[in-house]
Design a protein around this motif. Sequence first.
Motif, mmCIF file in Angstrom:
data_model
loop_
_atom_site.group_PDB
_atom_site.id
_atom_site.type_symbol
_atom_site.label_atom_id
_atom_site.label_comp_id
_atom_site.label_asym_id
_atom_site.label_seq_id
_atom_site.Cartn_x
_atom_site.Cartn_y
_atom_site.Cartn_z
ATOM 1 N N ILE A 1 0.625 -1.407 -0.201
ATOM 2 C CA ILE A 1 0.043 -0.070 0.032
ATOM 3 C C ILE A 1 0.175 1.807 0.167
ATOM 4 C CG2 ILE A 1 -2.237 -1.308 1.190
ATOM 5 C CD1 ILE A 1 -1.356 -0.074 3.726
ATOM 6 N N ASP A 2 2.397 1.018 0.401
ATOM 7 C CA ASP A 2 2.669 2.592 0.182
ATOM 8 C C ASP A 2 3.677 2.335 -1.108
ATOM 9 O OD1 ASP A 2 3.404 3.060 2.820
ATOM 10 O OD2 ASP A 2 5.024 2.010 3.286
ATOM 11 N N PHE A 3 2.953 1.584 -2.387
ATOM 12 C CA PHE A 3 3.016 1.602 -3.595
ATOM 13 C C PHE A 3 3.273 3.201 -4.628
ATOM 14 C CE2 PHE A 3 2.833 1.135 -7.897
ATOM 15 C CZ PHE A 3 3.768 0.804 -9.006
ATOM 16 N N SER A 4 3.587 3.946 -5.341
ATOM 17 C CA SER A 4 3.682 4.404 -6.372
ATOM 18 C C SER A 4 4.374 3.930 -7.275
ATOM 19 C CB SER A 4 3.678 5.887 -5.563
ATOM 20 O OG SER A 4 3.775 6.725 -5.942
ATOM 21 N N GLU A 5 3.656 4.254 -8.547
ATOM 22 C CA GLU A 5 4.082 3.820 -9.771
ATOM 23 C C GLU A 5 5.201 4.452 -10.227
ATOM 24 O OE1 GLU A 5 3.025 3.841 -15.061
ATOM 25 O OE2 GLU A 5 1.240 2.715 -12.486
ATOM 26 N N THR A 6 5.099 6.180 -9.833
ATOM 27 C CA THR A 6 5.940 7.158 -10.579
ATOM 28 C C THR A 6 6.598 8.002 -9.788
ATOM 29 O OG1 THR A 6 4.158 9.422 -9.276
ATOM 30 C CG2 THR A 6 4.010 8.566 -11.760
ATOM 31 N N GLY A 7 6.662 7.141 -7.817
ATOM 32 C CA GLY A 7 7.568 7.867 -7.008
ATOM 33 C C GLY A 7 7.010 8.979 -6.125
ATOM 34 N N ILE A 8 5.576 9.724 -7.057
ATOM 35 C CA ILE A 8 5.145 10.635 -6.725
ATOM 36 C C ILE A 8 3.122 10.422 -5.554
ATOM 37 C CG2 ILE A 8 2.848 12.600 -7.252
ATOM 38 C CD1 ILE A 8 4.719 12.458 -10.197
ATOM 39 N N ILE A 9 3.601 11.084 -4.490
ATOM 40 C CA ILE A 9 2.390 10.704 -3.553
ATOM 41 C C ILE A 9 1.693 12.550 -3.852
ATOM 42 C CG2 ILE A 9 1.234 11.127 -1.632
ATOM 43 C CD1 ILE A 9 2.559 7.811 -2.869
ATOM 44 N N GLY A 10 0.774 12.978 -4.615
ATOM 45 C CA GLY A 10 0.062 14.045 -4.263
ATOM 46 C C GLY A 10 -0.075 14.456 -6.348
ATOM 47 N N ASP A 11 0.229 15.345 -6.363
ATOM 48 C CA ASP A 11 -0.401 15.983 -7.366
ATOM 49 C C ASP A 11 0.272 17.172 -8.071
ATOM 50 O OD1 ASP A 11 -1.530 17.515 -10.146
ATOM 51 O OD2 ASP A 11 -3.140 17.012 -9.272
ATOM 52 N N PRO A 12 1.919 17.178 -8.276
ATOM 53 C CA PRO A 12 2.634 18.062 -8.570
ATOM 54 C C PRO A 12 2.299 18.963 -10.038
ATOM 55 C CG PRO A 12 3.857 15.719 -9.619
ATOM 56 C CD PRO A 12 2.323 15.409 -8.698
ATOM 57 N N THR A 13 2.001 18.200 -10.452
ATOM 58 C CA THR A 13 1.027 19.047 -11.620
ATOM 59 C C THR A 13 0.461 20.538 -11.409
ATOM 60 O OG1 THR A 13 -1.297 18.664 -11.711
ATOM 61 C CG2 THR A 13 0.597 17.117 -13.416
ATOM 62 N N LEU A 14 0.130 20.982 -10.342
ATOM 63 C CA LEU A 14 -0.397 21.846 -9.823
ATOM 64 C C LEU A 14 0.651 22.830 -9.058
ATOM 65 C CD1 LEU A 14 -3.887 20.263 -7.392
ATOM 66 C CD2 LEU A 14 -3.663 21.454 -9.846
ATOM 67 N N ALA A 15 2.320 22.513 -9.422
ATOM 68 C CA ALA A 15 2.272 23.666 -8.708
ATOM 69 C C ALA A 15 3.258 25.047 -9.262
ATOM 70 C CB ALA A 15 4.516 22.296 -8.299
ATOM 71 N N THR A 16 3.692 25.876 -8.570
ATOM 72 C CA THR A 16 3.952 26.577 -9.849
ATOM 73 C C THR A 16 4.683 27.935 -8.308
ATOM 74 O OG1 THR A 16 2.287 28.346 -8.553
ATOM 75 C CG2 THR A 16 1.157 27.301 -10.616
ATOM 76 N N ALA A 17 5.911 28.274 -8.988
ATOM 77 C CA ALA A 17 7.534 29.296 -8.924
ATOM 78 C C ALA A 17 6.891 29.682 -7.596
ATOM 79 C CB ALA A 17 7.462 29.215 -9.957
ATOM 80 N N LYS A 18 4.691 30.150 -7.889
ATOM 81 C CA LYS A 18 4.711 31.643 -7.224
ATOM 82 C C LYS A 18 4.447 30.968 -5.416
ATOM 83 C CE LYS A 18 1.203 34.793 -6.392
ATOM 84 N NZ LYS A 18 0.111 35.497 -7.475
ATOM 85 N N LYS A 19 3.565 29.877 -5.889
ATOM 86 C CA LYS A 19 3.228 28.982 -4.250
ATOM 87 C C LYS A 19 5.212 28.559 -3.749
ATOM 88 C CE LYS A 19 -0.585 26.429 -6.616
ATOM 89 N NZ LYS A 19 -1.361 25.569 -6.576
ATOM 90 N N GLY A 20 6.054 28.254 -4.584
ATOM 91 C CA GLY A 20 6.655 27.461 -4.112
ATOM 92 C C GLY A 20 7.777 28.778 -3.042
ATOM 93 N N LYS A 21 8.179 30.136 -3.707
ATOM 94 C CA LYS A 21 8.622 30.909 -3.272
ATOM 95 C C LYS A 21 7.408 31.905 -2.023
ATOM 96 C CE LYS A 21 10.363 33.180 -7.328
ATOM 97 N NZ LYS A 21 10.642 34.259 -8.540
ATOM 98 N N ARG A 22 6.559 31.602 -1.870
ATOM 99 C CA ARG A 22 5.600 31.815 -0.670
ATOM 100 C C ARG A 22 5.788 30.977 0.486
ATOM 101 N NH1 ARG A 22 -0.416 32.951 -1.393
ATOM 102 N NH2 ARG A 22 -0.716 33.299 0.877
ATOM 103 N N LEU A 23 5.743 29.125 -0.209
ATOM 104 C CA LEU A 23 6.498 28.475 0.888
ATOM 105 C C LEU A 23 7.731 28.941 1.565
ATOM 106 C CD1 LEU A 23 4.694 25.405 -0.932
ATOM 107 C CD2 LEU A 23 3.854 26.525 1.812
ATOM 108 N N LEU A 24 8.226 29.077 0.440
ATOM 109 C CA LEU A 24 10.246 28.902 0.863
ATOM 110 C C LEU A 24 10.145 30.621 1.763
ATOM 111 C CD1 LEU A 24 11.994 28.158 -1.740
ATOM 112 C CD2 LEU A 24 11.827 26.738 0.406
ATOM 113 N N ASN A 25 9.326 31.095 1.894
ATOM 114 C CA ASN A 25 9.674 32.378 2.199
ATOM 115 C C ASN A 25 8.307 32.142 4.166
ATOM 116 O OD1 ASN A 25 10.642 33.920 0.743
ATOM 117 N ND2 ASN A 25 8.578 34.909 0.012
#
Length: 147
Positions: A103-127
């Motif tokens: 049940i820990d298996f993920s075909e891609t190694g991903i757990i979540g949805d990286p297609t929704l990622a943006t640099a703007k969100k990343g900057k806010r999170l990092l700040n």
Amino acid sequence: MRSLTAVISTEGPLRLVINQFFDQTSVRVGLSNLRLLGRDLDGILEQDQGGHADERMTSMMLAIAPETVRMERTRPDYGRRPTANRAFTQPVRFSSDKDAEDIDFSETGIIGDPTLATAKKGKRLLNEITEQLSEGLRDLFPDIDKV
């Protein structure tokens, strides 16, 4: 957004080492809880749940080193992790149970949805993470600003 809380395998051993180090040296070492950093901004994330190489991590990588991210290869993958049961932080499975699904298996190694990622969100999170770490260091070491 719902997030899946997982136990990071290094947390327990790090706590033991830090305690032993303090006992031997009286030097205080700060250990941050990586799973909690930046969680005040969970509302900016759109994925259903996450864990590894997800919207959160990919957004931060887009902010830090966008040339390392291959967005054209991303796709949502929530693996086989349970979504409804929040009673346990890790799936309970015994190694001797030969009939149990991985049940820990993920075909891609991903757990979540990286297609929704943006640099703007990343900057806010990092700040936010940087601010939380700075505040934590000032709390743990009140004289840090005098150095």
